[in-house]
Every structure is written in C-alpha cells, then in structure tokens.
Design a protein around this motif. Structure first.
Motif, short mmCIF file in Angstrom:
data_model
loop_
_atom_site.label_atom_id
_atom_site.label_comp_id
_atom_site.label_asym_id
_atom_site.label_seq_id
_atom_site.Cartn_x
_atom_site.Cartn_y
_atom_site.Cartn_z
N ASP A 169 9.52 -32.71 86.72
CA ASP A 169 8.31 -32.79 85.90
C ASP A 169 8.37 -33.98 84.95
O ASP A 169 7.38 -34.68 84.75
N GLU A 170 9.55 -34.20 84.37
CA GLU A 170 9.69 -35.34 83.46
C GLU A 170 9.54 -36.65 84.24
O GLU A 170 8.92 -37.61 83.75
N ASP B 71 13.52 -31.71 85.46
CA ASP B 71 13.80 -33.12 85.75
C ASP B 71 12.66 -33.74 86.54
O ASP B 71 12.23 -34.87 86.25
#
Length: 1482
Positions: A844-845, A842
């Motif tokens: 990283d996104e 989450d």
C-alpha cells in the motif's frame, strides 16, 4: 567571448526504473568569472592544456592530413592549380626564337598556415626532363605571409614539356636528410607556366580533403623567355652520386618518416615500432663524425618521444639522452641547435611533471632561455619556447613548501595582497585540487575585504572573486554554507553595480549562475525563477549589437531549458530554442563561436524531441551537431566536445528508432574522442566513461559479452585515473559498480555483485551528508543491495536498501527535481519487501509513493511515462494479492495512457505491450471482464494481441523482440491459442535475423545455444495437432539447420534472372557481389588487435547484411521471384522425394511423430508409441553399449536390445505405412530431428532368428534437411573422366599412435577403382598429407576418400576436423569452399556424421558440412571405427560401387547397403562396426 563552456558528463547511474545512464551534453553554466579579467574564463583552460598541446604540435600530425613522405608524385586532393588544361599540338616542338625558358621568381603565400609542426624553413623543388633543382631553404616568421625565392631555374624549351613543382616545409636547416613535408605538389606544362606568368595569374590552391585550411594557399611563378643562352646564374640540378651507405641512410630515413606518418594516421603500434627500427638503422649507419648523425639522432628521438606518449612516458630517459646527443653535435651557432634545444626542453619538462626532478625543470629553463636569446622574436621556434616557459611556470605552484606558505601568510597579515595579487593566486588555485591552498586563498580574500571597504573601487572585484572561490569549494566539498555565502557575497557585489553601471550585466549573470547551482543542489524553484529574471535583466542590458549579447542569450536559454525539465512547460523550451536560434544567427559561418552555438541549439532540439517525439527535431539536432563537428577538424581544440555531443544525439536516435547503425556511429565517435585523450590527458576519464556507456547500451541491444567486458575495462581505467581525493571518484565508482551489476545479471558471478556493492559503499563514503551526490549514492547502493537480496534472499540487504532509499527521499523535499525518482525507487523496494514478507502495508505504501511520483509528473512531463508504467506494475501486484478489480482496471488504464505517450518508433512500446499482456492475462485467469471502454476482444485475445505487438515493434532490439516472441509462443501454447503457429513462425524468423547479424558461424552457434533447441520441432508438433502435416514440414525446414541455410543463401544461383532485362541483370550482379563479400570467412585477428579495428569490421559486416537484404527485396519484386529466399512451401519441398519417400521424425515434449513425404501424394503423419524421455534413455543405452569395450559380448546384447526397441517404437510403425509409397528394396531417406539425430535408424531390427529389420526391406539414406537434398540433386555438367583423390594421414600432429591401416587402405582404393581414362587417380600419402595439400585435393577433385583421424568437437563443432600432418582440416575450412560440382566423399574416420546434443537440429558435423558445401553423396560414421575392420567394408563398398567399371554417385547408398549386408554373416566383425557407416545425400 564564447559563452559555450563544456561541462562534465553526468556519469552516475540513474534512479531505478529510468533506464541506463547516458552522457550529458556539454552545457554553458554562464559567465561565472573571477574578475581577474573577462578573458580568464578561457585563459585558465587554455594555459592548462598548453604544454600538452605544444608536445602534440611538435610530435604529432592530425589523421589524414599529412602526405606520405615517399609519395612525392601523388597530387594532393583539392590541391589542383587553378589554370586551364592545355592540349598538346602534334606539331609543336619548341618556342620560336627562344633559346631558354627560366623561372626567375617563386612567391608562395601562407606557408605556415595549418602546419602542425614547427618548420625550420621552406623550399621549392622543380623537376623537369629527369633533372631536379632545389631552391634555398628559407626560414619564415610567424607574421610573414609571403615567401619569395629569386633563384633562376632553367626549364625545357618545348612548350608541352611537363614540369613538377613541389613546395616543402623542412624541419632541419643544415644539413638536410630529406626534403621534409610536402605541402603542395602539382604538374604543369611550360606553356601553361608562361601563360600564367604573362597574365600575372597565381596558382590558387583549395584546402586539402578534411582540412578547413591548408598550408600554401597560392603560388605565383614568374617565368622569362631568354635568347642569350647565358645559364651561368641558374640553379644547377642536384647531383645524385652517393655511396651505398649514404643511400641506405636516406632510404631508411624516408622509410622511418613514412611509417611514423602512417602511425599518426592509423594509430597502429606496429608502424611506430618499425619507424623506430628504421631510424635506429639510419643512426647506426652514421658514425660519430658523420655529417648526418645529428639529424639521424634527432629523428630517432622524435619517434621515441611519440612512443613515450603512448606508453605513459616510459622510456623517456632514453629519448632525453638521444636529444642531448643530437644537441651535443649541434654546437653554439649551428642553425638547428635552437629546435633541438626546444625539443630537449619539452622532454625534460615532461619528465619533471611525471617525476618532479627539479634539475630537469632548471635545465629546461636554461635551454629555453638560450632559444629566446638566439631566435628572432617572431620566429616559430621563439614563440613555441615562450609558450613553453609560460606554461611551465604553472607547475611549481603545486610544489610550494609549507614553510614558504607560512612566510607568505605572515606577510599578508601585515598588509593585504593587492587585488591583482589575489587574482593571480585565485587563478592558480583553480588549476589544482589542493584543499589547503583553496582555504588559504579564501582566507586571504576575506582579510582583504576587511581592508577594502564598501567605498573602495576594488571591493566589487574582490567580492566577485571570493564568490567564485566559495563556489569552487562547494563543488569540491559540498558544503551548503559555502554556497549560501557565495550567493550573499554576489548579492553585495551586485549592489555595488547599480543600474547604469557598465559591469552590472556581468554581476547579474554571475549571481544568476550561482542561484542556478543552488537550485540544482536543493531543488528550490524560487532560485531558478530568480536566476531567470536576473538573466532577462542582463539580456536587456545587452541589446542587439552588444558584443556579449550572444552570451546572455545562451545563458537565459539554458536556464529556461532547466525550468522546462523541472516543470514541463513547453513555452520555456520553445523560448529557449528561439534564444539559441538568435545566438546562432549572431555567429555566422566563419565565426569562432559558431560551433558552440550549433551544439547548444542541437541540445535544445534534442530535448524537445524527448518531450514531443517529433523526429524532425532529432534529425535537425544531428544535422546541427554534424555541422559543428565539421567546424572542428582533426587537431581542433573543440573536436573532442563536438564528437561527444554528436555521439549523444546518435545514441538518442538509436533509443528512438532502434537503428543499430546510429549506435555504431555513436560508439565510433566516442572511440575517436577517446583517441584524442591519450594517457595523461585531463579528459581521458570522461571519454572512457562515455564510451563505456555506449558499449553497455549495445550489450543490452545485442547481448555481445565482449561489449560489456570492454565497458567494465574502460570504467576500471577511468576509476584508476580518479584516485582517492579526486572530485569525480565517486562517479567512477558508481559507473563501474553499475556495469559489474549488469554483468552479474548476465553471468551470475557473485564476485561481480559483491564488488559492485563494495564500490557503491566507497562512493557513498566519499559523499558526506549534504554533498550534491549524496542522494544518488544512496540510491545506487540501495539498487545493488536489492539485487543481492533477489539473488541470495538475505533480508538484511533488503532492509538496508529500504533504509537508504528513505534517506535519499528525505534529501529530496517537495519541489526537488529528483523527488519523483526517489519516490519511485522506494516504492519499488517496498513492493519487493511485500513479495518477500507478504505485508500488505508495504505494498500500500509503495502504491501511495507511486501515486505521489505520478502527481509530480503532469501531462507533458518527460518522466510521466515512467511513473505510469511503475504505478501500473504495483497495482497489478496488489490485484494478485487481494483481487481488487479496480486495481487491475487502473493498472490497465495507466499502461494504455503510457502507450499513448510513445511515438510509433519508440522502442519502449515493447515493454508497455508486454506489461499490458501480463495485465490481460490476470483478467483472464481471474475471470474478470477485461474489456475496457472501446474494446471488443476478450482478455485472452488481448494477451496475444499485446504480446504479438511487442514482438513486432520494429524499433525494438532484435534480442528483445525475439524474447517477446518466445513468450508469445509460451502463452499461445499454454492456452492452445489460434496464434500459436504464427508465434512459432515469427520466433523462428526473428531467431534467423538475430543470428544473421553475427559474422562468424561459430559465434552464430554460440548464439543458438542461448535459445530453445526444440523450437522447430515444437512448432511442427503444433501443426500436426491441428492436422496440417504440410505446414509442419514447412516449419521444420524453416526452423532447423539455420546456420547452414544462412550460408547457402549466399551461394544461390540466379542464372534465370539474365533473361529479365538490364535491371534484373544488375540486381543479379549486386546479389552475387554482396553474397561473395558476406561469404568470406571473417579475418582472424591476433591478440592485441585494437578494438576499433574489430569494431569497424563488425560494422562493415552489418552494413553489408542491410545492403544484401535490400537487394533480395528488390529481386522479389521481379515477376516469378516473389518467394526468392523465403522459407520454401511444401509444394517446393516435396520435390526432395522424387527418388523415394522421405521420413521426417519429430520428437517434442508433447508427442513423437513421423511424417512420410511422398513425391506426388499428400504427406502422412504417424503418431509414434514413444516419448521424449524414452528416446533419451535409448540414446544413453546406445552410447553405453558402444563405448564399453571391456565386455564385448555384453555390449553386443545391449546394442541388439537397443536396436530392437528402436525398431518397435520408431521404425516399424513407419515401415508399416510405407507400403503405399515405396516398394520393397527401394530407397528411402531419413530426416531426423531433435534426439532422433543420435539413433542409428538404418540399423533398427528385431535381431532374432527370422526376425524383421529395416535393412531387409529398404535402402536407407539420411539428409539433414529437405532443401539440402534438393540442392544436392542439381545437375551439373560432369566430365568424362572422374578425378578421384585418396588422402591418408596415419599420424597427424599431436597423435599418440599410428593408424597402421591408412596406407594399405589408400592402395586398396586405388586397386578397386577403374583405370584411366575412366578415373584420374591421385594418392596423397601420410608424408604429404598436410592441410594445404588436402585443401588443394578437395578443390581439384570431385571424388574423394579420406582415411585419417577424425574428431568431433562438441563444444566448438565447427572446429571438428580431419587431422592432417601439420594442422587440422576443420569443418569451418570445408564450409568456405564451393563444392557444388563434387560427387562423392568417403570419410573413413571416427565420428564424422554425428552432431551435438546442445543444438541437435543444426546438424553440425563433417558429413553434413560436405553436403551443404555441395557434395552429392557422403559416407560418414556415427562413432569410432576399428582401423583393421574398416578395410574389409571399404573393399566390399568399392566393389559394389564401381565393379562394373563405371562411376555414379547415385549408386553410393546401394553400394554401402550391399557392403554391410555382405559382412553381416561375418561373426568376426562386431555389430557396432557393421552399422557404424551411414550414407548422407542423393
């Protein structure tokens, strides 16, 4: 034709992370006109507003434009006649050889110019030598510029005799109750009149103040000298003989007109109510056969109609009945019948619009037809009636029966409507929001296109009209098919107008506008580029000199500005400004469209300011908008728009500079704009929203909950005006949801948050898939669900929020203008999900999304700062999770780049500095090297540097700076940083400034409760840890008793400035004047007082504070006054100890200490063998022992144990160190802080046989602060005779029992005082002891004794009071008095010297209040006193005080000490009652 068409304000909340929403400036969307005619664009809006405007024309004045009817001697500003002054010679007595001077003609020009009511006629009144002559009342036609009266008026023969000439507009022809409205009034001498007449010079009048034009621009008076003495033909003076009833009618009518006029200026409802009462009284004095009854009824009806307008037309039936009664008394042929019919017709039409009674519309039509029949076509009444008929014809269109529509459709299927018929239907359709009618009109146009082929001359007109109707349906329903079809049809229309066609530029413009609409909807940049190219071609077809060139300049400029917003190319913005400059040049001063061009150019300057931060652009924008507003005076149709635009600019400048005056002015303009939109006005919901936005911003700046509550109330009203089916309902739902969410953040009420979510769900339901606001509604709901997740932790809310954000992002493909915001919102939500679940995917996104958003905001883009800041936050979060140094380094670099994008006055610097401080703190905690390129300080020092920088951002709000400074205190204290003391001092300074911005002392106390109550003692403890006892004392004095200190600043004597020159004397006077104004208690306002009045008073107070601060700075520039009103230095404070040492007790979480302050020697600090927790338990034990009346013996033992512990842990260590500063038996002063304020230090001891106690060794007094003690010692001239008042009240209002000892106590005091002339004694017994008499006694006597009930209000301490017979004498009342010459007050009451736990260091109680007000010595009580026992102590006290026949306030402490000691052996007196009294002061 003007091209400036106001658009709706954008009243949706912004995407997360982009700050609060602001009202959008009105913009022109171009020349998208149905080809009914080129004028329809203006005509549609004008006709819609006509009925309301006509009502306003007949029943309302603009503010400040109408003189009071009774002030007929007051010369209007700007209305002076243009003739020279004449000096009267002492020898002039008459004009030689002339027996008479006669006015033979009066000629006036432009009498109807600028009038806001329909006049019945005009007349002139001439007053001279006490006589009054009046000309005939002449009606005037619309096109009649000059009115002439040829009625001789005899003047005095003496040349210096003064003549008063008044020109009036009357609103009745016969009979007239009053003169009417005074247009011009001036005084002139007879000789000056003769001189002007002989030279044929008219008297020229300038427009009145605040008016662009005013009625009666000139007056020419022809005067003759006559020697024949024949005065038979001249006007005779008016007779003044009349009955008492008639005089009463005239007086009440005059009063009614005056009150009504004042109401129209001030909007104070009380004036309107009183006006109606006066008119009712006048009508009551006019029976049925009275000649003035019709006029009296008409006046009353007029006032009641105004009242109806302000109350949603309630009471309209009564108004109509009154107009009808007046009409019945003005039969056919009566000169005033037409104007009565006109008013009655408008009232009936108003009821028809509200209720739909067809009989009202029919009756109104008959009345108006009769008016048209009897009135001249050029008369004002005829024109008004005609306009009303044209307007009323629009309303039945919304009430057509379905069967009628069906019949019309059948006829259409046989043969299409003509283009003109279709245009008429389209025009009416645009005025109503009826889906069925819109679909039918579109269908009719499609049918007609099948009949009128490509070769028909009318096809182009039909194509253009159909395109506009499809765009209208798209705006209302959001169907993409309608938008695409409209563009296709407009393209076909353009092919029918090839190069060379006279109307090609119009088609180019319309197609460009629709492409722009599709760009706003889908974000396809090709549409915008195409639109710009079409606008360029249209501009080329309108060269210099073309009538519509300014329209094309404006349209192209707007599109270029839009492209700049999308791509950030500064060349587009500069070209837009150049185009708007040219458009403005085509609209010189006097041009009807100049104000629109000024607004447009101002808008572009404001945008460029947002882009480049050049403050000159913003200032120029405000200057242009000011000029635009000046061109729209009160009553102008565009004033509302100009007020809104200027309010937006002031709001922007406030965001930039943080000057609260800009925000206040924005709110003032928005309030005026709202006042121009009464209930029923089409723009009221927009005006409500704009004011709500500004109030919300001010709440964020000042934290005043009243602003937020009002914003919510305004948004609720706006929502009520947009019922289900209204096109803007979803916006109002979002706005209200946003404000409720803010209030939830402030107060934590779950109901607010749940309601916000419900409102956002409804808003989303009103925006079907494909609607232009669909993505915004998705985002808003996601925001609220995310907030609820943060509050309650329900993962379903977070998951739904993420799903909504993903859907919103899908609606913003690559190239869409809203894509960066959607990327940012989803990233924020995913980061929250990571915090909750710890799934690194989450986070990283989220970072990937933030990088994508940043890539869409290149250098120069207005949102680049937001993207940099957001990405930095997520990178910092990932570092905390994984510890990757590159994330933290990138976060730091992004923040540093974001900081470079901000100007030195941008308040957002505060947020960036705080974020940088957090990043550097991560560097410090992780042990990484936090120094970047070009940096030479370690991470911890960088933390303090940036958090300090945040606290000193001048443009930031005081509240945000104070919070940043308190974080600085926290970090510096946590890491024992060298800036800790500086952080404390800065925080206390900001707290002082933040509180000073509030006028009410009670409000200041409420503000104080929101911040740490131990700030000052923690600062002092910090100084003591560093070994600086002097600095500790200074910080204690700076950070305690802030409210009292602020009040006493305003009473600072400045006599020494008198010898420093004229400038110093002027500053002294200015300081005293401003201090006097600020020192006045804020006016109390009854419930229902208009918020605008409260706002004006608050703004006035803040401006006074600014002026006062400026004056103080000027005084500090004078030699010897450099520290004027600055926090005192220890060297100054030490003077408080000249009569004995002062012991300051400090209780903080880190340590408990005492500081002994001698007069000349350095201070001594002592570490006490206790802590904050032990002291808190000691206070609880004391309260339990005092309050438990059921077990007296057990209480006595518990009390002695408490006093014993107080001796061991606090007092004994101090006494052991006092030997070098004070001899045994001398006086000492206690200055307790924090929890020490609630302990009886003077009574500490072992309470054992032969044990030690403080009272055996020293005489104790208390002082709330060192400054208070210094001020109390100031020497004032004392009179030889002491004025002493004893005030008693044994049973105040609301008391359940009587204090039996009060009256005997007053007599006891009288008997113990020296006799006159030493003491002048006044006794105020219970029967006379009211609040007013007590205040008088307090003012007139310098020695006082109160014996009464006393109460300490712990929730509102400034309402603590001495209870009198009728009302309490509160602490707030006492603080408003100057008691600087008062010597002594004995408070024989309960709890008069105990503060409150929430703000102990403010020392808010009655005894402290009396000392701060100036009383030198005060005796008060720590808890309840026994009515019987207190008399014995009072007797002992006064015997010790004045037993030798003298009065000296310096002996009070010893007298109390000896009185208590003399009762120590009396076992009948409980211990708690022996130690309840304390001395405060010198």
């Amino acid at each position: 034709m003007s091209s400036f068409v106001p658009g709706h304000f954008n009243d949706c909340p912004p995407p997360l992370g982009e700050g609060p929403s602001h009202p959008e400036r009105p913009q022109d969307e171009g020349q998208a006109n149905i080809v009914i005619s080129e004028m329809l664009q203006v005509a549609v809006n004008t006709i819609l507003a006509t009925l309301y405007f006509l009502i306003a024309l007949l029943f309302r004045f603009p503010k400040d434009s109408v003189p009071d009817p009774l002030d007929d001697t007051l010369q209007a500003l700007g209305a002076e006649p243009s003739h020279p002054e004449h000096s009267q010679g002492p020898g002039e007595t008459h004009i030689t050889g002339v027996q008479q001077v006669v006015i033979i003609a009066i000629r006036a020009t432009d009498l109807a110019l600028g009038l806001r009511r329909i006049p019945a006629g005009f007349h002139v009144v001439v007053k001279a030598d006490g006589a009054e002559c009046q000309t005939s009342n002449k009606p005037v036609h619309v096109d009649q510029a000059v009115v002439e009266w040829n009625e001789p008026i005899l003047l005095p023969c003496k040349p210096y005799s003064k003549v008063q000439v008044s020109v009036y507009a009357s609103f009745e022809l016969s009979p007239m109750l009053c003169h009417g409205e005074a247009l011009r009034t001036f005084d002139i001498s007879v000789e000056e009149l003769l001189d002007l007449s002989e030279k044929s010079h008219p008297i020229i009048f300038q427009p009145k103040q605040r008016e662009v034009v005013s009625s009666c621009t000139s007056l020419f008076i022809t005067v003759e000298r006559r020697s024949d003495g024949n005065d038979s033909a001249v006007l005779r003076p008016l007779t003044t003989l009349m009955s008492d009833d008639m005089r009463a009618v005239l007086l009440r009518t005059d009063a009614g007109h005056r009150l009504l006029a004042r109401y129209r200026r001030t909007q104070i409802s009380r004036d309107l109510d009183q006006s109606i009462n006066q008119f009712e009284s006048a009508s009551d004095l006019c029976p049925m056969d009275h000649p003035y009854r019709p006029a009296a009824l008409f006046n009353l009806a007029t006032a009641k109609f105004v009242s109806c307008q302000t109350n949603a037309y309630r009471g309209l039936d009564i108004t109509i009945s009154l107009f009808q009664d007046a009409l019945d008394l003005r039969p056919t042929g009566h000169p005033d019948r037409p104007v009565t019919q006109l008013h009655l017709a408008i009232s009936l039409l108003s009821r028809f619009v509200k209720r739909g009674f067809q009989t009202d519309a029919d009756t109104a039509e008959e009345l108006l037809s009769e008016v048209l029949d009897v009135c001249h076509a050029n008369s004002h009444i005829h024109r008004a009636a005609l306009l009303t008929i044209e307007t009323s014809a629009l309303h039945p269109a919304g009430n057509i029966d379905a069967s009628d529509l069906g019949q019309e459709r059948q006829a259409a299927s046989i043969l299409p409507f003509s283009p003109d018929q279709l245009a008429d239907r389209a025009e009416r359709c645009l005025r109503i929001d009826d889906p069925h009618t819109l679909d039918e009109v579109i269908s009719l146009h499609c049918d007609a296109l099948g009949y009128y082929d490509a070769m028909h001359t009318c096809r182009g007109q039909l194509l253009c009209n159909l395109s506009i109707m499809l765009i209208t349906r798209f705006d209302r329903r959001g169907s993409d098919e309608d938008l695409d079809q409209a563009i296709t049809i407009q393209n076909e229309g353009l092919t029918l107008r090839p190069v060379g066609h006279p109307n090609r530029s119009t088609s180019l413009n319309n197609l460009a506008n629709q492409l722009s609409t599709r760009f706003y909807h889908r974000g396809n940049p090709e549409d915008l580029d195409h639109a710009i190219s079409l606008h360029r071609e249209a501009l080329d077809l309108r060269p210099v000199g073309h009538i519509d060139r300014s329209i094309s300049l404006n349209n192209l400029a707007n599109r270029l500005s839009t492209r700049f917003d999308h791509r950030g190319n500064a060349e587009d913005l500069d070209e837009a400004i150049a185009l708007h400059r040219e458009a403005l040049a085509l609209h010189p001063v006097g041009h009807t469209d100049r104000s629109g061009s000024l607004n447009n150019l101002a808008n572009q300057f404001s945008i460029r300011f947002d882009h480049r931060g050049n403050v000159e652009d913003l200032d120029q924008a405000i200057a242009l908008d000011r000029e635009a507003l000046a061109l729209c005076p009160v009553g102008h149709t565009d004033r509302f728009k100009s007020l809104n635009n200027l309010a937006v600019q002031f709001s922007v400048r406030f965001d930039h500079r943080g000057n609260v005056e800009d925000l206040d002015e924005a709110i003032a303009h928005d309030r005026e704009a709202l006042a121009l939109c009464p209930v029923g006005h089409t723009d009221r919901s927009m005006a409500l929203n704009n004011l709500a936005v500004q109030l919300s911003i001010r709440f964020d700046h000042r934290g005043n909950a009243e602003d937020l509550d009002e914003a919510i109330a305004l948004d609720r009203e706006a929502l009520a005006l947009r019922p289900v089916g209204h096109t803007d309902r979803s916006k109002s739902l979002n706005n209200l949801a946003n404000q409720l969410s803010i209030r939830f953040d402030h107060r934590g009420n779950d109901e607010d948050l749940d309601e916000a979510i419900a409102l956002d769900r409804e808003a989303l339901a009103l925006c079907p898939v494909g609607h232009t606001d669909w993505s915004k509604s998705l985002n808003n709901l996601a925001n609220q669900l995310s907030i609820r997740f943060d509050h309650r932790g329900n993962a379903e809310d977070l998951d739904e929020a993420i799903a909504l954000d993903r859907e919103a992002l899908a609606l913003c493909p690559v190239g869409h203008t809203d894509r960066p915001g959607s990327l940012n919102n989803l990233a924020v939500r995913l980061a929250t999900c990571f915090d909750h679940r710890g799934n690194a995917v989450d986070l990283d996104e989220a970072i990937a999304l933030q990088r994508a958003a940043l890539a869409l905001c290149p250098v120069g883009h207005t949102d680049r700062f937001i993207s940099l800041n957001s990405l930095a936050k997520q990178l910092s979060a990932r570092f905390d999770h994984r510890g990757y140094a590159e994330d933290l380094n990138e976060s730091r670099e992004n923040l540093r780049c974001a900081l470079t994008l901000l100007t030195q006055h941008d308040p957002r610097q505060l947020l960036v500095h705080q974020s940088l401080a957090a990043v550097y703190l991560s560097f410090h905690l992780s042990g990484l090297d936090g120094t970047g390129l070009g940096e030479h300080i370690d991470s911890l020092n960088a933390v303090m540097y940036h958090i300090k920088a945040a606290a000193i951002v001048v443009s930031g709000s005081l509240l945000h700076r104070l919070r940043a400074s308190l974080r600085w205190v926290h970090h510096a204290s946590q890491y024992s940083h060298g800036t800790e003391l500086e952080a404390y001092a800065n925080s206390m300074q900001l707290l002082d400034a933040y509180m000073y911005a509030t006028a009410s002392v009670s409000s200041r106390h409420n503000v104080m409760k929101e911040f740490p109550s131990t700030l000052a003692v923690d600062a002092a403890s910090c100084a003591l840890r560093s070994g600086d006892a002097c600095r500790a004392v200074e910080l204690l004095e700076q950070g305690r008793t802030i409210i009292w200190t602020q009040m006493t600043r305003l009473r600072t004597p400045l006599d020494s400035l008198q010898t420093r020159g004229d400038h110093a004397v002027a500053l002294m006077k200015r300081f005293r004047d401003l201090s006097s104004l600020l020192d006045k208690a804020p006016a109390s306002h009854p419930d229902g007082t208009p918020r605008v009045n409260l706002e004006a008073e608050a703004t006035r107070y803040r401006r006074l504070v600014v002026d006062w601060n400026g004056t103080v700075e000027e005084i500090r520039k004078i030699e010897g006054f450099s520290r004027f009103l600055l926090p005192p230095l220890f060297s100054d404070l030490q003077d408080a100890a000249r009569d004995g040492p002062i012991i300051m007790l400090i209780a903080s979480k880190s340590s408990c200490s005492a500081i002994i302050i001698p007069h000349k020697q350095p201070p001594t600090s002592i570490q006490l063998p206790t802590n904050l927790q032990k002291l808190a338990k000691l206070v609880l034990a004391l309260q339990k022992a005092i309050n438990n009346e059921a077990h007296l013996k057990r209480n006595r033992l518990a009390l002695m144990e408490t006093l014993r512990e107080l001796w061991d842990d606090v007092v004994r260590p101090v006494v052991e160190n006092l030997g070098g500063f004070a001899r045994r038996g001398s006086r000492i002063w206690w200055c307790p802080t924090s929890i020490f304020n609630f302990l009886p230090l003077h009574a500490a001891g072992t309470y054992r046989a032969n044990g030690e106690s403080l009272s055996q060794q020293y005489v104790s007094s208390y002082t709330p602060s060192l400054t208070a003690l210094i001020r109390a010692r100031r020497i004032h001239d004392r009179s030889l005779s002491v004025s002493f008042a004893a005030i008693g009240q044994n049973r105040p209002i609301g008391a359940s029992f009587t204090l039996d000892g009060v009256e005997p106590e007053l007599e006891l005091v009288r008997s113990l005082l020296p006799h006159p002339p030493t003491v002048s004694f006044t006794k105020i017994p219970s029967v006379d002891a009211t609040k007013s008499t007590a205040l008088c006694a307090l003012r007139d006597n310098t020695w006082l004794h109160f014996s009464c009930h006393g109460i300490q209000k712990y929730d509102e301490p400034f309402n603590s009071a001495l209870l009198m017979r009728d009302q309490p004498l509160s602490l707030l009342d006492i603080t408003q008095m100057d008691l600087s010459r008062h010597q002594f007050a004995f408070l024989s009451t309960c709890e008069s010297a105990v503060g409150i736990l929430s703000t102990p260091d403010e020392v808010i109680h009655l005894a402290a209040g009396l000392q701060f007000a100036g009383v030198k010595s005060v005796v008060g009580t720590l808890w309840k006193v026994d009515d019987c026992i207190v008399q014995r102590l009072v007797e002992a006290f006064y015997k010790n005080l004045c037993g030798d026949g003298t009065m000296n306030s310096k002996r009070v402490a010893r007298a109390l000490h000896r009185a208590v000691q003399s009762l120590a052996c009396d076992t009948d007196i409980p211990l708690d009652q022996r130690i309840v009294f304390v001395h405060v002061g010198i």
